[in-house]
Write a protein that holds these residues in place. Structure first.
Motif, PDB file in Angstrom:
ATOM      1  N   GLY A   1       0.813  -1.204   0.000  1.00 58.94           N
ATOM      2  CA  GLY A   1       0.000   0.000   0.000  1.00 58.94           C
ATOM      3  C   GLY A   1       0.847   1.255   0.000  1.00 58.94           C
ATOM      4  N   LEU A   2       0.196   2.399   0.135  1.00 62.24           N
ATOM      5  CA  LEU A   2       0.894   3.680   0.218  1.00 62.24           C
ATOM      6  C   LEU A   2       0.954   4.143   1.673  1.00 62.24           C
ATOM      7  CD1 LEU A   2      -0.487   5.744  -2.818  1.00 62.24           C
ATOM      8  CD2 LEU A   2       1.703   4.546  -2.623  1.00 62.24           C
ATOM      9  N   SER A   3       1.775   5.152   1.899  1.00 63.97           N
ATOM     10  CA  SER A   3       1.860   5.782   3.211  1.00 63.97           C
ATOM     11  C   SER A   3       2.001   7.285   3.015  1.00 63.97           C
ATOM     12  CB  SER A   3       3.052   5.238   3.996  1.00 63.97           C
ATOM     13  OG  SER A   3       4.267   5.470   3.286  1.00 63.97           O
ATOM     14  N   GLU A   4       1.821   8.039   4.073  1.00 60.95           N
ATOM     15  CA  GLU A   4       1.975   9.486   3.973  1.00 60.95           C
ATOM     16  C   GLU A   4       3.400   9.830   3.528  1.00 60.95           C
ATOM     17  OE1 GLU A   4       0.681  11.778   7.273  1.00 60.95           O
ATOM     18  OE2 GLU A   4      -1.173  10.651   7.530  1.00 60.95           O
ATOM     19  N   CYS A   5       3.481  10.834   2.669  1.00 58.62           N
ATOM     20  CA  CYS A   5       4.762  11.314   2.116  1.00 58.62           C
ATOM     21  C   CYS A   5       5.427  10.278   1.212  1.00 58.62           C
ATOM     22  CB  CYS A   5       5.723  11.758   3.214  1.00 58.62           C
ATOM     23  SG  CYS A   5       5.073  13.086   4.242  1.00 58.62           S
ATOM     24  N   HIS A   6       4.651   9.300   0.719  1.00 58.90           N
ATOM     25  CA  HIS A   6       5.134   8.337  -0.283  1.00 58.90           C
ATOM     26  C   HIS A   6       4.991   9.003  -1.653  1.00 58.90           C
ATOM     27  CE1 HIS A   6       5.150   3.852  -1.681  1.00 58.90           C
ATOM     28  NE2 HIS A   6       5.692   4.639  -2.594  1.00 58.90           N
ATOM     29  N   ALA A   7       6.022   9.710  -2.084  1.00 53.59           N
ATOM     30  CA  ALA A   7       5.929  10.526  -3.294  1.00 53.59           C
ATOM     31  C   ALA A   7       5.901   9.659  -4.547  1.00 53.59           C
ATOM     32  CB  ALA A   7       7.101  11.501  -3.362  1.00 53.59           C
ATOM     33  N   ILE A   8       5.069  10.059  -5.493  1.00 51.24           N
ATOM     34  CA  ILE A   8       4.989   9.427  -6.806  1.00 51.24           C
ATOM     35  C   ILE A   8       5.357  10.479  -7.847  1.00 51.24           C
ATOM     36  CG2 ILE A   8       3.470   8.354  -8.504  1.00 51.24           C
ATOM     37  CD1 ILE A   8       1.800   7.308  -6.151  1.00 51.24           C
TER      38      ILE A   8
ATOM     39  N   PHE B   1       6.584  16.557 -19.495  1.00 54.64           N
ATOM     40  CA  PHE B   1       5.837  16.956 -18.311  1.00 54.64           C
ATOM     41  C   PHE B   1       6.358  16.177 -17.114  1.00 54.64           C
ATOM     42  CE2 PHE B   1       3.524  13.335 -20.054  1.00 54.64           C
ATOM     43  CZ  PHE B   1       3.326  12.541 -18.937  1.00 54.64           C
ATOM     44  N   GLU B   2       6.104  16.725 -15.937  1.00 60.13           N
ATOM     45  CA  GLU B   2       6.420  16.042 -14.683  1.00 60.13           C
ATOM     46  C   GLU B   2       5.226  16.192 -13.751  1.00 60.13           C
ATOM     47  OE1 GLU B   2      10.244  15.997 -11.930  1.00 60.13           O
ATOM     48  OE2 GLU B   2       9.001  17.747 -11.502  1.00 60.13           O
ATOM     49  N   ILE B   3       4.707  15.066 -13.257  1.00 54.58           N
ATOM     50  CA  ILE B   3       3.624  15.053 -12.287  1.00 54.58           C
ATOM     51  C   ILE B   3       4.192  14.546 -10.967  1.00 54.58           C
ATOM     52  CG2 ILE B   3       1.384  14.070 -11.671  1.00 54.58           C
ATOM     53  CD1 ILE B   3       0.858  13.672 -14.659  1.00 54.58           C
ATOM     54  N   LEU B   4       4.036  15.325  -9.907  1.00 50.37           N
ATOM     55  CA  LEU B   4       4.454  14.922  -8.565  1.00 50.37           C
ATOM     56  C   LEU B   4       3.207  14.804  -7.710  1.00 50.37           C
ATOM     57  CD1 LEU B   4       6.553  14.358  -6.354  1.00 50.37           C
ATOM     58  CD2 LEU B   4       6.659  16.836  -5.960  1.00 50.37           C
ATOM     59  N   LEU B   5       2.957  13.612  -7.169  1.00 47.58           N
ATOM     60  CA  LEU B   5       1.784  13.340  -6.347  1.00 47.58           C
ATOM     61  C   LEU B   5       2.273  12.926  -4.968  1.00 47.58           C
ATOM     62  CD1 LEU B   5      -1.326  13.013  -6.208  1.00 47.58           C
ATOM     63  CD2 LEU B   5      -0.992  10.639  -6.930  1.00 47.58           C
ATOM     64  N   LEU B   6       1.808  13.638  -3.939  1.00 49.64           N
ATOM     65  CA  LEU B   6       2.277  13.387  -2.571  1.00 49.64           C
ATOM     66  C   LEU B   6       1.083  13.179  -1.645  1.00 49.64           C
ATOM     67  CD1 LEU B   6       4.815  13.288  -0.746  1.00 49.64           C
ATOM     68  CD2 LEU B   6       4.436  15.712  -0.269  1.00 49.64           C
ATOM     69  N   PRO B   7       0.866  11.954  -1.138  1.00 52.56           N
ATOM     70  CA  PRO B   7      -0.203  11.727  -0.171  1.00 52.56           C
ATOM     71  C   PRO B   7       0.181  12.301   1.194  1.00 52.56           C
ATOM     72  CG  PRO B   7       0.525   9.666  -1.221  1.00 52.56           C
ATOM     73  CD  PRO B   7       1.555  10.707  -1.496  1.00 52.56           C
TER      74      PRO B   7
ATOM     75  N   ALA C   1      -1.946  13.637   5.180  1.00 49.49           N
ATOM     76  CA  ALA C   1      -3.061  13.284   6.048  1.00 49.49           C
ATOM     77  C   ALA C   1      -4.393  13.741   5.438  1.00 49.49           C
ATOM     78  CB  ALA C   1      -2.868  13.915   7.423  1.00 49.49           C
ATOM     79  N   GLY C   2      -5.157  12.786   4.906  1.00 50.69           N
ATOM     80  CA  GLY C   2      -6.482  13.075   4.399  1.00 50.69           C
ATOM     81  C   GLY C   2      -6.549  13.712   3.031  1.00 50.69           C
ATOM     82  N   LEU C   3      -5.401  13.874   2.347  1.00 52.19           N
ATOM     83  CA  LEU C   3      -5.436  14.554   1.053  1.00 52.19           C
ATOM     84  C   LEU C   3      -4.279  14.107   0.171  1.00 52.19           C
ATOM     85  CD1 LEU C   3      -3.016  16.942   1.093  1.00 52.19           C
ATOM     86  CD2 LEU C   3      -4.643  18.015   2.632  1.00 52.19           C
ATOM     87  N   PHE C   4      -4.394  14.475  -1.115  1.00 49.71           N
ATOM     88  CA  PHE C   4      -3.313  14.307  -2.081  1.00 49.71           C
ATOM     89  C   PHE C   4      -2.851  15.690  -2.520  1.00 49.71           C
ATOM     90  CE2 PHE C   4      -5.690  10.340  -2.560  1.00 49.71           C
ATOM     91  CZ  PHE C   4      -4.666   9.398  -2.522  1.00 49.71           C
ATOM     92  N   ARG C   5      -1.552  15.939  -2.443  1.00 47.87           N
ATOM     93  CA  ARG C   5      -0.979  17.174  -2.975  1.00 47.87           C
ATOM     94  C   ARG C   5      -0.416  16.889  -4.361  1.00 47.87           C
ATOM     95  NH1 ARG C   5      -1.092  21.095   0.617  1.00 47.87           N
ATOM     96  NH2 ARG C   5      -0.992  20.622   2.867  1.00 47.87           N
ATOM     97  N   LEU C   6      -0.535  17.874  -5.248  1.00 45.22           N
ATOM     98  CA  LEU C   6      -0.143  17.678  -6.635  1.00 45.22           C
ATOM     99  C   LEU C   6       0.666  18.866  -7.126  1.00 45.22           C
ATOM    100  CD1 LEU C   6      -0.669  15.848  -9.236  1.00 45.22           C
ATOM    101  CD2 LEU C   6      -2.478  17.484  -9.769  1.00 45.22           C
ATOM    102  N   ALA C   7       1.728  18.571  -7.889  1.00 51.82           N
ATOM    103  CA  ALA C   7       2.473  19.605  -8.604  1.00 51.82           C
ATOM    104  C   ALA C   7       2.715  19.101 -10.024  1.00 51.82           C
ATOM    105  CB  ALA C   7       3.800  19.922  -7.917  1.00 51.82           C
TER     106      ALA C   7
END
Length: 298
Positions: A177-184, A249-255, A257-263
Motif C-alpha cells: 500500500g501507500l503511506s503518507e509522504c510516499h511521493a509518486i 511533463f512532470e507530475i508529482l503526487l504526494l499523499p 493526512a487526508g489529502l493528495f498534494r499535486l504539482a
C-alpha cells in the motif's frame, strides 16, 4: 516560425523562490535556458545553479554557479563549481548590466566545453565546465529575485529521447500500500495529437484518486470512484493548461493526512480530499492516454 518548436519542456511561470526543477533529458551541447525576471529593490545577491540533481542533504554538485552580487550600482557576478560539497576557485566578472529594482533577461547557451551567458541580449561571460555537462539535470534559483519565466530551448528536442519512452497504459503495484509522504513522480512526453491523459490510484474496490488532463478543452480535473459510483469531478484551477503536445511533463503526487498534494511541471496545484482516504488499501498506479513515459518513481 512558431517558437514552441524550440521548447524542450513546458516553461515555468512565476515560481516561488527558492525554486529547483528537473531539466528533462539533462543538458547537452546546443541547449539553451532563458530566464526572465527582476532584481529586488533591496537585493544583495541571487544565484542560479545548474545542478547534478536537487538534493539538499547531502547537497548536489553544482556544475555552474551564477551569482550576481549587488554592492554598488552595477553587479559583480561570481561563477564557481561545487564538487563533493566543496567550492572550487571562483571567477569574478565585474560590471554586469544588472541593477536593483530592474528587470532582466538571461540566456544560458551550453556548448561542448563551456557555457556562454548573455544579459539583455548582449554576451557577457564564458565559463569553462569543471564537471561533465551530461551530469547536469536540474536548475535551482535562490535569493533576492523574482522570476517571471524559465524557458527550456532546443532546436531538436525530441530526437535523442523519444526512442526510450515506455508506452501507455502503464501500471505499477504497491504490495504494502501507500503511506503518507510516499511521493509518486511521473515524467513523460505528450504525443503529437493528444486527446486525454489519466493518472489514477486503485484499491481492490475503489479508485480514491483520478487525475484527468483533457487536451480537447484544456481542462484538468480530479475525481474518485467510491461505493460503485463516480463522484462529481473537481476542476483543477490553474492560470493556464499545464500540458503541451510533444512536450515533456512532470507530475508529482504526494499523499498526506487526508489529502493528495499535486504539482505539475514544478507548479503546485489544488489539493484533493477524497471522501474515503485509506492509503494502505491502494494497490496500483495506472497511467493511460496520450503520452510516452520515461520515468515513473514510486
Amino acid at each position: 516560425m512558431d517558437p514552441l518548436h524550440f521548447l524542450l519542456q513546458p516553461p515555468v511561470f512565476y515560481p516561488i523562490i527558492p525554486y529547483a526543477c528537473t531539466i528533462f533529458g539533462g543538458l547537452r551541447p546546443g541547449r539553451m535556458i532563458l530566464i526572465q525576471g527582476s532584481v529586488g529593490t533591496c537585493a544583495t545577491r541571487f544565484q542560479i545553479d545548474f545542478q547534478c540533481g536537487c538534493s539538499t542533504r547531502p547537497r548536489s554538485d553544482v556544475a555552474f554557479h551564477f551569482n550576481p552580487r549587488f554592492s554598488s550600482s552595477d553587479a559583480n557576478i561570481i561563477c564557481n563549481t561545487l564538487r563533493k560539497d566543496h567550492w572550487l576557485d571562483e571567477l569574478k566578472f565585474s560590471g554586469a548590466p544588472l541593477r536593483k529594482g530592474e528587470s532582466f533577461v538571461l540566456l544560458f547557451l551550453f556548448l561542448t566545453d563551456k557555457v556562454k551567458v548573455s544579459i539583455g541580449g548582449q554576451h557577457f561571460l564564458d565559463f569553462t565546465y569543471r564537471l561533465p555537462l551530461k551530469d547536469v539535470d536540474a536548475v535551482g534559483i535562490y535569493g533576492d529575485v523574482t522570476i517571471k519565466e524559465i524557458s527550456f530551448l532546443s532546436s531538436n528536442p525530441l530526437k535523442s529521447v523519444s526512442a526510450d519512452l515506455q508506452k501507455t497504459p502503464l501500471s505499477k503495484t504497491f504490495p504494502m500500500g501507500l503511506s503518507e509522504c510516499h511521493a509518486i513522480t511521473v515524467r513523460g512526453l505528450v504525443t503529437v495529437n493528444p486527446d486525454e491523459l489519466t493518472l489514477l490510484l486503485k484499491s481492490s474496490d475503489s479508485i480514491p484518486f483520478k487525475l484527468t488532463a483533457n487536451f480537447q478543452d484544456q481542462s484538468l480535473s480530479y475525481n474518485s470512484f467510491i461505493g460503485q459510483s463516480w463522484g462529481q469531478p473537481q476542476n483543477v484551477q490553474t492560470p493556464f493548461f499545464l500540458f503541451y503536445p510533444e512536450r515533456f511533463f512532470e507530475i508529482l503526487l504526494l499523499p498526506e493526512a487526508g489529502l493528495f498534494r499535486l504539482a505539475i511541471n514544478g507548479t503546485p496545484v489544488n489539493d484533493f480530499r477524497p471522501p474515503v482516504f485509506d492509503l494502505k488499501s491502494i494497490e496500483e498506479l495506472q497511467i493511460t492516454g496520450s503520452a510516452g513515459l520515461f520515468a515513473v518513481q514510486c
